[in-house]
Motif scaffolding. Structure first.
Motif, PDB file in Angstrom:
ATOM      1  N   UNK A 233       0.835  -1.210   0.000  1.00  0.00           N
ATOM      2  CA  UNK A 233       0.000   0.000   0.000  1.00  0.00           C
ATOM      3  C   UNK A 233       0.870   1.261   0.000  1.00  0.00           C
ATOM      4  N   UNK A 234       1.952   1.241   0.785  1.00  0.00           N
ATOM      5  CA  UNK A 234       2.846   2.396   0.810  1.00  0.00           C
ATOM      6  C   UNK A 234       3.449   2.658  -0.563  1.00  0.00           C
ATOM      7  N   UNK A 235       3.799   1.598  -1.256  1.00  0.00           N
ATOM      8  CA  UNK A 235       4.376   1.748  -2.598  1.00  0.00           C
ATOM      9  C   UNK A 235       3.368   2.393  -3.541  1.00  0.00           C
ATOM     10  N   UNK A 285       5.721   7.595   7.333  1.00  0.00           N
ATOM     11  CA  UNK A 285       5.546   7.095   5.973  1.00  0.00           C
ATOM     12  C   UNK A 285       6.778   7.409   5.129  1.00  0.00           C
ATOM     13  N   UNK A 286       7.228   8.660   5.205  1.00  0.00           N
ATOM     14  CA  UNK A 286       8.397   9.061   4.410  1.00  0.00           C
ATOM     15  C   UNK A 286       9.636   8.261   4.796  1.00  0.00           C
ATOM     16  N   UNK A 287       9.785   8.025   6.084  1.00  0.00           N
ATOM     17  CA  UNK A 287      10.943   7.248   6.537  1.00  0.00           C
ATOM     18  C   UNK A 287      10.834   5.806   6.054  1.00  0.00           C
ATOM     19  N   UNK A 288       9.611   5.258   6.102  1.00  0.00           N
ATOM     20  CA  UNK A 288       9.404   3.885   5.657  1.00  0.00           C
ATOM     21  C   UNK A 288       9.637   3.738   4.160  1.00  0.00           C
ATOM     22  N   UNK A 290      11.736   5.425   2.524  1.00  0.00           N
ATOM     23  CA  UNK A 290      13.171   5.584   2.296  1.00  0.00           C
ATOM     24  C   UNK A 290      13.950   4.327   2.659  1.00  0.00           C
ATOM     25  N   UNK A 291      13.651   3.733   3.826  1.00  0.00           N
ATOM     26  CA  UNK A 291      14.464   2.610   4.308  1.00  0.00           C
ATOM     27  C   UNK A 291      13.654   1.327   4.517  1.00  0.00           C
ATOM     28  N   UNK A 292      12.332   1.383   4.313  1.00  0.00           N
ATOM     29  CA  UNK A 292      11.499   0.208   4.495  1.00  0.00           C
ATOM     30  C   UNK A 292      10.766   0.230   5.826  1.00  0.00           C
ATOM     31  N   UNK A 293       9.576  -0.387   5.855  1.00  0.00           N
ATOM     32  CA  UNK A 293       8.756  -0.376   7.070  1.00  0.00           C
ATOM     33  C   UNK A 293       9.459  -1.101   8.212  1.00  0.00           C
ATOM     34  N   UNK A 294      10.000  -2.296   7.923  1.00  0.00           N
ATOM     35  CA  UNK A 294      10.602  -3.080   8.991  1.00  0.00           C
ATOM     36  C   UNK A 294      11.797  -2.357   9.604  1.00  0.00           C
ATOM     37  N   UNK A 295      12.624  -1.756   8.762  1.00  0.00           N
ATOM     38  CA  UNK A 295      13.797  -1.047   9.270  1.00  0.00           C
ATOM     39  C   UNK A 295      13.358   0.173  10.077  1.00  0.00           C
ATOM     40  N   UNK A 296      12.284   0.826   9.651  1.00  0.00           N
ATOM     41  CA  UNK A 296      11.765   1.975  10.390  1.00  0.00           C
ATOM     42  C   UNK A 296      11.303   1.570  11.775  1.00  0.00           C
ATOM     43  N   UNK A 297      10.537   0.476  11.835  1.00  0.00           N
ATOM     44  CA  UNK A 297      10.041   0.023  13.130  1.00  0.00           C
ATOM     45  C   UNK A 297      11.171  -0.550  13.981  1.00  0.00           C
ATOM     46  N   UNK A 298      12.156  -1.164  13.333  1.00  0.00           N
ATOM     47  CA  UNK A 298      13.289  -1.693  14.077  1.00  0.00           C
ATOM     48  C   UNK A 298      14.027  -0.573  14.798  1.00  0.00           C
TER      49      UNK A 298
END
Length: 614
Positions: A233-235, A285-288, A290-298
């Motif tokens: 969805x983000x894509x 959203x912007x961070x996700x 850029x680096x991906x959702x999992x990396x953002x939450x990590x």
């Protein structure tokens, strides 16, 4: 105050004793069906002390911390204080306490709140432990420590738990009065399933069903597939704005438009697990993107070490080992020097408003082949083993069960304890609600979350590898001595515990299992049953293969069996040819008969004690 029954009240903070530790005594004796202690040894009336912890702990070398979770409104979490490599152990292994047939003994359903059972939010299925599922018809495992403290995040799971080890520390039920006072399940280790940076929150996988069965309480928690949807969805969201800019240009207030649009998505009136998996703000959203959702939450799941040392509490000052106290089983030993007045371990508490919840009853209909067994409420046969790991007071119905890491191993020493229990002061409490101490049992009946906390504090300097003790109280000690003096060794030869023949992990040096022919001259005890874990494919003959979840207790995997042949396994240990007994009432199985399975490893053959009805 937290009171006795429904009306009487008493204070936990009156009449300070000479050594102000946890009020009274801890029950450490299991009441066997045939060997019951008269009465329940809970607490003598001593007091609690507030605010005596010197909170400036030496946490520079701490490997595990308890602190507020990075998941908003999710209470406490566990954090690693050191980098961990994939495969590296986390902590020192937990004890696992079986709780059997709770709904039957309480004549209701815990999931319907027919009786108060907060442990339901913290316990594990018995087939996650190994062998425990054979204890009774329905079994759950209460696991203080890392079995109860970490949170679940399906996208960030970084630790998995192993089976428990199983033994009685060399004690024998016919010779040792201490057998039955402690659980036989221990050493349930946690292991990193990927590299973990220091300061990262530890997450385990509860299983999707855990959340699906608690939607009213927790709402629609995202599952693994929902996170995949969120990434897709983000894509599309990003592509939409790229398409608009290409054809319509970039408006001056683009950031405001994107923010409003994302708020509109977040406020969609129909909730779903996939919607809950999306980032909450446009910045995230912007961070996700850029680096991906999992990396953002990590990144959001990591606390700084300075923050953890200031706001967290060290939980790896204790390790289990064989106690120096006769008949006590395992004990808690210091992993490092702990100065007098320092915190040894924090321990959140699970409250049980009525200790009668742990009563165990006999059956009303004793016939051997009854299809339904009914509880005989006038025939109390004993109490759940969990009682031995909880604190209470002899004038109250309340039990408090600590689930701190390593604290369940702490034994009694009335002559020279080196630790005590206190309430945490408000400035350094993580979940402790002091106001609860002035509430009634009726109030606690309505609370389905943990909000009380103990702290174990050193009363003198404690040195590395020294066993840690608290004083359970004179009443408990008198009851224990009475039990020891009155206990009579059993002389019958009809029972030998099945655990001595089973192995779970390294079976290369295990005692070989006797074949059917060998058992003719050297039989196992008549109380023993042998089960084989095999994938049954409706064939009369097959070769054993490792397969996913074969250790689960589902009848599609577990069968009564006989050992036909034993031979040496390449690399060490033995393999066996076995004969499975298949019956049509087993789940996922059609027809009756015998099935030959070749090459079964010893760890897939388990001995169990035959079930009895008490």
């Amino acid at each position: 105050m937290i009171g006795s029954g429904r009306s009487r009240h008493f204070s936990f903070t009156q009449h300070p004793p000479k050594y102000p530790n946890m009020a009274g005594i801890k029950s450490r004796i299991r009441l066997y069906a045939m060997l019951c202690l008269i009465g329940v040894m809970i607490f003598s009336a001593t007091s609690y002390v507030l605010g005596e912890v010197d909170v400036e702990d030496s946490d520079c070398h701490c490997r595990l911390f308890m602190a507020l979770s990075t998941i908003p409104n999710d209470g406490i979490g566990v954090f690693t204080g050191v980098p961990l490599k994939e495969g590296e152990p986390v902590g020192y292994g937990d004890t696992a306490i079986p709780v059997t047939d709770m709904d039957w003994h309480n004549d209701g359903l815990a999931e319907n709140d027919d009786y108060h059972w907060l442990w339901r939010q913290y316990d594990w299925n018995s087939d996650e432990i190994g062998k425990m599922e054979f204890e009774a018809e329905t079994v759950k495992a209460c696991i203080p420590g890392l079995g109860a403290m970490p949170n679940c995040h399906f996208r960030l799971s970084n630790v998995e738990e192993s089976w428990s080890l199983y033994d009685t520390d060399g004690f024998h039920r016919k010779k040792d009065p201490g057998v039955g006072a402690f659980t036989r399940y221990y050493g349930r280790n946690s292991t990193a399933i990927r590299d973990i940076s220091e300061g990262t929150e530890i997450f385990v996988d509860y299983g999707e069903h855990w959340f699906q069965s608690r939607e009213i309480q927790f709402g629609l928690i995202p599952m693994s597939m929902n996170y995949n949807f969120a990434a897709q969805f983000l894509k599309k969201f990003s592509n939409l704005h790229a398409f608009r800019s290409r054809w319509l240009g970039t408006p001056s207030n683009l950031d405001e438009i994107r923010s409003d649009f994302w708020k509109m998505i977040g406020n969609f009136p129909y909730n779903s697990r996939s919607l809950a998996a999306l980032p909450k703000t446009i910045e995230t959203v912007d961070k996700a993107l850029e680096i991906g959702i999992q990396e953002t939450e990590l990144k959001s799941s990591i606390r700084s070490m300075d923050w953890l040392r200031e706001n967290g509490k060290c939980i790896d000052n204790l390790r289990p080992g064989i106690s120096t106290v006769a008949q006590a089983g395992r004990g808690a030993f210091a992993t490092r020097f702990i100065p007098k007045g320092k915190r040894i371990a924090p321990s959140p508490l699970i409250h049980i408003p009525s200790k009668d919840t742990l009563l165990m009853y006999g059956v009303a209909n004793e016939q051997e082949y009854a299809s339904v067994y009914y509880r005989n409420s006038s025939d109390i046969r004993g109490r759940q083993l969990l009682l031995n790991y909880c604190f209470g007071h002899n004038e109250s119905t309340l039990l408090l069960c600590p689930y701190g890491s390593g604290t369940s191993y702490i034994n009694h020493n009335q002559q020279s304890p080196n630790a005590k229990i206190v309430w945490p002061d408000e400035a350094h409490s993580l979940i402790h609600k002091k106001e609860w101490l002035n509430e009634s049992i009726d109030f606690l009946e309505g609370q389905f979350y943990a909000a009380l906390e103990f702290e174990y504090v050193a009363t003198r300097d404690i040195y590395p590898d020294e066993e840690v003790f608290i004083d359970y109280g004179l009443e408990w000690e008198d009851a224990w001595n009475q039990h020891i003096n009155a206990w009579i060794p059993q002389t019958d030869d009809d029972f030998d515990d099945a655990s001595q023949w089973s192995c779970f992990k390294d079976c290369d040096n295990a005692t070989p299992i006797r074949t059917k022919e060998e058992q003719n001259s050297e039989p196992y005890s008549p109380n023993v049953e042998i089960y084989c874990f095999c994938s049954y494919g409706y064939r009369t003959e097959s070769v054993w293969k490792e397969f996913d979840d074969w250790r689960q207790s589902d009848a599609a995997y577990k069968f009564p069996c006989e050992i036909l042949r034993r031979y040496i396994r390449q690399g060490g240990g033995y393999l066996y040819d076995v004969e499975l007994s298949i019956t049509s009432n087993m789940a996922n199985v059609e027809g009756d008969g015998l099935v030959l399975v070749k090459g079964v490893p010893q760890y897939a053959i388990q001995f169990t004690n035959k079930k009895i009805h008490i």
